[in-house]
Motif scaffolding. Structure first.
Motif, PDB file in Angstrom:
ATOM      1  N   ILE A  65      -0.248  17.270  71.643  1.00 23.98           N
ATOM      2  CA  ILE A  65      -0.248  15.969  71.318  1.00 23.98           C
ATOM      3  C   ILE A  65       1.347  15.512  71.693  1.00 23.98           C
ATOM      4  N   PRO A  66       1.516  15.116  72.880  1.00 23.01           N
ATOM      5  CA  PRO A  66       2.897  14.505  73.063  1.00 23.01           C
ATOM      6  C   PRO A  66       2.847  12.867  72.612  1.00 23.01           C
ATOM      7  N   HIS A  67       4.249  12.559  72.077  1.00 21.95           N
ATOM      8  CA  HIS A  67       4.215  11.293  71.556  1.00 21.95           C
ATOM      9  C   HIS A  67       5.621  10.617  71.923  1.00 21.95           C
ATOM     10  N   ALA A  68       6.016   9.387  71.859  1.00 22.80           N
ATOM     11  CA  ALA A  68       7.020   8.799  72.049  1.00 22.80           C
ATOM     12  C   ALA A  68       7.102   7.569  71.449  1.00 22.80           C
ATOM     13  N   LYS A  69       8.311   7.280  70.727  1.00 24.37           N
ATOM     14  CA  LYS A  69       8.830   6.073  69.917  1.00 24.37           C
ATOM     15  C   LYS A  69       9.903   5.299  70.616  1.00 24.37           C
ATOM     16  N   THR A  70       9.492   4.003  71.222  1.00 21.10           N
ATOM     17  CA  THR A  70      10.404   3.346  72.067  1.00 21.10           C
ATOM     18  C   THR A  70       9.975   1.887  72.025  1.00 21.10           C
ATOM     19  N   ASP A  71      11.104   1.260  72.207  1.00 25.09           N
ATOM     20  CA  ASP A  71      10.811  -0.243  72.505  1.00 25.09           C
ATOM     21  C   ASP A  71      10.108  -0.676  73.613  1.00 25.09           C
ATOM     22  N   ALA A  72       9.751   0.321  74.691  1.00 24.94           N
ATOM     23  CA  ALA A  72       9.083   0.129  75.778  1.00 24.94           C
ATOM     24  C   ALA A  72       7.543   0.177  75.106  1.00 24.94           C
ATOM     25  N   PHE A 101      -3.687  14.447  73.434  1.00 17.92           N
ATOM     26  CA  PHE A 101      -3.664  13.266  73.061  1.00 17.92           C
ATOM     27  C   PHE A 101      -2.211  12.844  73.321  1.00 17.92           C
ATOM     28  N   LEU A 102      -1.974  11.437  73.902  1.00 17.72           N
ATOM     29  CA  LEU A 102      -0.419  10.948  73.847  1.00 17.72           C
ATOM     30  C   LEU A 102      -0.538   9.625  73.027  1.00 17.72           C
ATOM     31  N   ILE A 103       0.408   9.449  71.995  1.00 19.68           N
ATOM     32  CA  ILE A 103       0.673   8.721  71.055  1.00 19.68           C
ATOM     33  C   ILE A 103       1.838   7.798  71.667  1.00 19.68           C
ATOM     34  N   ALA A 104       1.544   6.294  71.339  1.00 22.48           N
ATOM     35  CA  ALA A 104       2.580   5.563  72.086  1.00 22.48           C
ATOM     36  C   ALA A 104       2.926   4.539  70.551  1.00 22.48           C
ATOM     37  N   ALA A 105       4.276   4.678  70.086  1.00 16.79           N
ATOM     38  CA  ALA A 105       4.705   4.081  68.899  1.00 16.79           C
ATOM     39  C   ALA A 105       5.788   3.314  69.048  1.00 16.79           C
ATOM     40  N   PRO A 106       5.736   1.998  68.833  1.00 13.52           N
ATOM     41  CA  PRO A 106       6.627   0.977  68.983  1.00 13.52           C
ATOM     42  C   PRO A 106       8.038   1.233  68.134  1.00 13.52           C
TER      43      PRO A 106
END
Length: 668
Positions: A65-72, A101-106
Motif C-alpha cells: 500500500i504505497p502512499h504519499a502526502k504532497t501539494d502535487a 494500492f496507491l494513496i494520494a493525499a493532499p
C-alpha cells in the motif's frame, strides 16, 4: 470516509505486467493522473519514491500500500492494480506483491490517507478478501468485493462502538451504584437437585456481570438451603431481578419490581442477554401480592415447561427424604448380618432396627412431600396442606370401599398404594383445585379476606382432594401394581435394555428434561422397594457418572485434544463424576456438542446396561462412589462405570482432532 468514495472505476487496472517496483509505481501514478487526482505527476511520483526509500510499504502476504502526502495532489484519491506475476516490494515476509494500492493525499491538516490506510489494512488482514480481489476478472467485480467487505467491516465496527458505549455507560452506572452501596442487578438461581446447575448459573452471572461493568448479587437456593440471601434494601434499590430457576420461587418480595424469569440453563449459557434485559429496562413488572411463585417473563411460558417446573419443585424437596431414607435403610441391612436369610432381616438387632425405623420413616414422607411441593409450586402456600394430604392418601391407598368396611375388620381388604404415579396426580390435582378455589374466593366480600387462608382454603381444598383421591385410588393402585409386577417380571435381557435406555438418557442433556425424566423414574420406582427398581436406580446413577469421568480421562490421556484451560478444569470432573454430578460435563458439551454428547450417550448406555446385566442394585438415589458400601454387587458396579467411561473417552478422543501446539499449549 468509504474506500469506494476514493477508488473510482478508472483507478483500477487488472492483470498488469511490471518487472520492477518503479515500473509498478509508474502504472499506479498514471492511474492517479487519469482520475484527475494529481496536478504535478513528476512531483507526486518522486514523493512516492521518497516514501518507499524510508522503508517498504509492503505489508506482506502479497500486498503493498504505497502512499504519499504532497501539494502535487489536487484531491484525495486511491488507485489499485493486480500484478499476477508479482513485484519485489521488499516485503517483510520476502514474498512478491501482486495486489497493490496507491494513496494520494493532499498536503493539508486532514490525514485522509491515514484513515483510508487503516481501513484498507484491516480489510486486507482477511485472506478471503484479498483472494477475492485477486480473483476478480473485471473492474466491477473488484469494486463489488470492496463494497461488500467494507460494509461488513463498518457494521462490525459500529457494533463494537455501540457495545463499548454500553459498557462505558454500565461502568458509570456501576460506579453510581457503588456509591449507594447496592447492586444494580439481583438474581436467584435454583435447580431441582440444587447441586450443580444452581451454582454454575450463579458463577456465570457474576462473571459476565463483572465483564460488563455491572454490579450483581446472586442468591442461590441449593441443596444446602438459601445462600447469599437478597435483603429488602437491595431489592428496593436494584434495577431489576433475574430468576434463573427450574423450580418454583416465591416472588412476593419482588412485587412491583422489574423481574425476568427463565430456566437455570439460561443463567449458564446466556447470562449477558439476561443482564441486558434488566439493564435496558425490558423486564416486566412483577405482580405477586399473594406470594405467587408463577413465572414472570416477557412471554407466556409453555404448558410443558410450566408442568416441568412444578414437577421439579416437588422432586427437589422430595430428594432429601429419598437420599436419607434410602441410605439408612440400606445400612440397616448391611449391619444386620445376624438376620440374613430370615423374615426379620434388616430389623433383627436393635442397631439394624434403629436404622430401618428412621430410614423407613423418612421414606414414608417421600410421596406426600412430592405431592405437597408440586401443589405449593402451583398454588403457593394454600396448596401445601391439600397436596400433603393427597400425597399421603395416595401412598396409603385409602379408597371409598375401605371406608365402607371400616367398622368390619374381617371384611376389609388390603390397602394397595397408588405409588409414585398417584402422588404425582395428587400434587397437580391439589394445586390446580386450590388455585381454582382461590379464584372463586376472589368474589367474596373483603370482610372475609382474613379467614380465607386460615379456614376456607385448608378446609375446602383438603376436603376436595380427599374425595378425589378416595375415588381414584383404586385406578392408581391397579396401575402401580401392574408397573411393579412388570418390573419384577423383567428378564435379564429386558432389564439390560432398560438399563441402557435410562443410562443413556442421563447423558442426553446432562441435567435437562431427558436427564431428569430418567432420574425421576428411577427415584420414583424406589418407593416400591423391589429389587428390580433398585437395579434401575443403579443404572440411572452409573449413567450419570460417566460423562464427567469420560471428559476427565480424555483431558488426562489425550492432552493434545484440549486446551490448557480444558485440561485444568478436567481434573475437577473426576470428583464431580465420582460424586454423580453429571453437570460437570456441561461446559465441554456446550462447546462441542456434536462430539461430546454422542460419545457420552454411548458410554452411559453401556454402563447402564452392564450394571443391570451384573444385577447391581442401589437403594440410594444419589451419592455416586461415596455410597458404594450400600450398592449391591459393588465390584461389578465399578467395572460397569470404568468400562462405560473408558468407551466414552475413547470415542470422544477419536472424534476430536489434535489441536495445533499453539492452541493446546503443548510443545511439539
Amino acid at each position: 470516509m468509504k474506500i469506494t468514495e476514493l477508488l473510482k472505476k478508472d483507478g483500477v487496472k487488472l492483470g498488469v505486467v511490471a518487472a520492477t517496483q518503479e515500473e509498478a509505481i509508474d502504472e499506479l501514478v498514471d492511474l492517479q493522473v487519469a482520475c484527475g487526482n494529481v496536478g504535478d505527476r513528476a512531483k507526486y511520483r518522486q514523493a512516492v519514491l521518497d516514501r518507499e526509500a524510508q522503508f517498504s510499504t509492503a505489508v506482506g502476504e502479497g500486498i503493498a500500500i504505497p502512499h504519499a502526502k504532497t501539494d502535487a495532489v489536487k484531491r484525495a484519491g486511491l488507485v489499485a492494480m493486480t500484478v499476477p506475476a508479482g513485484v519485489d516490494w521488499k516485503a517483510p515476509d520476502g514474498k512478491p506483491s501482486d495486489l497493490i494500492f496507491l494513496i494520494a493525499a493532499p498536503d493539508t491538516q486532514a490525514n485522509v490517507h491515514l484513515e483510508v490506510l487503516a481501513k484498507l489494512s484491516a480489510l486486507l488482514m482477511h485472506a478471503d478478501f484479498a483472494d477475492a480481489l485477486r480473483a476478480a476478472t473485471t473492474v466491477d467485480e473488484f469494486l463489488a468485493a470492496i463494497d461488500s467487505a467494507e460494509a461488513a467491516h463498518d457494521a462490525e465496527q459500529a457494533e463494537k462502538e455501540a457495545k463499548a458505549a454500553a459498557q462505558k455507560a454500565a461502568r458509570e452506572a456501576s460506579q453510581a451504584a457503588a456509591d449507594t452501596g447496592f447492586p444494580q442487578v439481583l438474581a436467584i438461581t435454583a435447580c431441582p437437585t440444587g447441586i450443580a446447575h444452581t451454582y454454575m448459573a450463579a458463577e456465570n452471572l457474576e462473571k459476565v456481570a463483572g465483564e460488563m461493568g455491572v454490579t450483581i448479587k446472586v442468591e442461590t437456593q441449593g441443596s444446602v438451603g438459601t445462600k447469599n440471601a437478597l435483603t429488602p434494601e437491595e431489592i428496593e434499590h436494584c434495577r431489576g431481578i433475574i430468576i434463573a430457576a427450574d423450580k418454583g420461587i416465591e416472588l412476593s418480595r419482588f412485587n412491583g419490581k422489574p423481574l425476568y424469569s427463565t430456566n437455570v440453563s439460561a443463567g449458564i449459557n446466556d447470562a449477558e442477554h439476561l443482564i441486558n434485559i434488566i439493564m435496558n429496562g425490558e423486564a416486566p413488572i412483577c405482580h405477586a401480592e399473594g406470594g405467587s411463585s408463577a413465572p414472570v417473563t416477557g412471554k407466556t411460558e409453555g404448558m410443558g415447561s410450566t408442568i416441568y417446573k412444578h414437577l421439579m419443585n416437588g422432586v427437589s424437596h422430595m430428594l432429601p427424604f429419598v437420599v436419607g431414607g434410602g441410605i439408612l435403610k440400606a445400612i440397616a441391612f448391611l449391619v444386620d448380618t445376624q438376620g440374613m436369610g430370615t423374615a426379620a432381616y434388616g430389623s433383627s438387632t436393635p442397631l439394624a432396627a434403629f436404622f430401618n425405623l428412621v430410614g423407613g420413616t423418612a421414606f414414608d414422607f417421600m410421596l406426600p412431600i412430592l405431592a405437597a411441593y408440586i401443589a405449593m409450586s402451583i398454588a403457593d402456600r394454600p396448596g401445601l396442606a391439600p397436596g400433603f394430604v393427597g400425597g399421603w392418601l395416595a401412598k396409603q391407598g385409602f379408597t371409598l370401599g375401605y371406608l365402607a368396611t371400616a367398622m368390619d375388620a374381617e371384611a376389609q381388604g388390603a390397602l394397595i398404594s397408588g405409588g409414585f404415579i398417584a402422588a404425582l396426580f395428587a400434587g397437580f390435582a391439589a394445586g390446580y383445585l386450590t388455585l381454582g378455589f382461590e379464584k372463586l374466593c376472589d368474589h367474596l366480600p373483603e370482610s372475609l379476606e382474613g379467614i380465607k387462608p386460615v379456614l376456607l382454603y385448608p378446609l375446602v381444598c383438603v376436603f376436595m382432594i380427599g374425595l378425589v383421591m378416595l375415588v381414584l385410588n383404586p385406578i392408581f393402585a391397579a396401575i402401580n401394581s401392574w408397573l411393579i409386577g412388570a418390573l419384577n417380571g423383567l428378564g435379564t435381557g429386558n432389564l439390560v435394555l432398560l438399563g441402557a435406555v435410562v443410562g443413556g438418557m442421563m447423558s442426553v442433556d446432562m441435567g435437562g428434561p431427558f436427564n431428569k425424566a430418567a432420574y425421576v423414574f428411577g427415584t420414583g420406582m424406589l418407593a416400591s422397594g423391589t429389587t428390580s427398581a433398585q437395579i434401575v436406580m443403579a443404572s440411572v446413577m452409573v449413567g450419570g457418572m460417566v460423562p464427567p469421568i469420560a471428559i476427565a480421562l480424555s483431558t488426562t490421556f489425550f492432552k493434545n485434544r484440549w486446551t490448557a484451560a480444558d485440561r485444568k478444569a478436567g481434573i475437577v470432573n473426576y470428583i464431580m463424576g465420582l460424586s454423580f454430578i453429571t453437570e460437570g460435563a456441561i461446559p465441554y458439551a456446550a462447546a462441542d456438542p456434536g462430539r461430546v454428547l454422542p460419545s457420552c450417550i454411548v458410554g452411559s448406555a453401556i454402563a447402564g446396561a452392564l450394571s443391570a446385566g451384573f444385577g447391581c442394585t442401589s437403594p440410594a438415589p444419589h451419592g455416586g462412589i461415596w455410597v458404594t458400601p450400600v450398592i449391591g454387587n459393588p465390584i461389578m458396579y465399578l467395572v460397569a462405570l470404568v468400562v462405560g467411561a473408558a468407551v466414552a473417552c475413547l470415542i470422544l478422543s477419536f472424534l476430536k482432532k489434535p489441536l495445533p501446539p499453539e492452541q493446546s499449549g503443548l510443545a511439539k
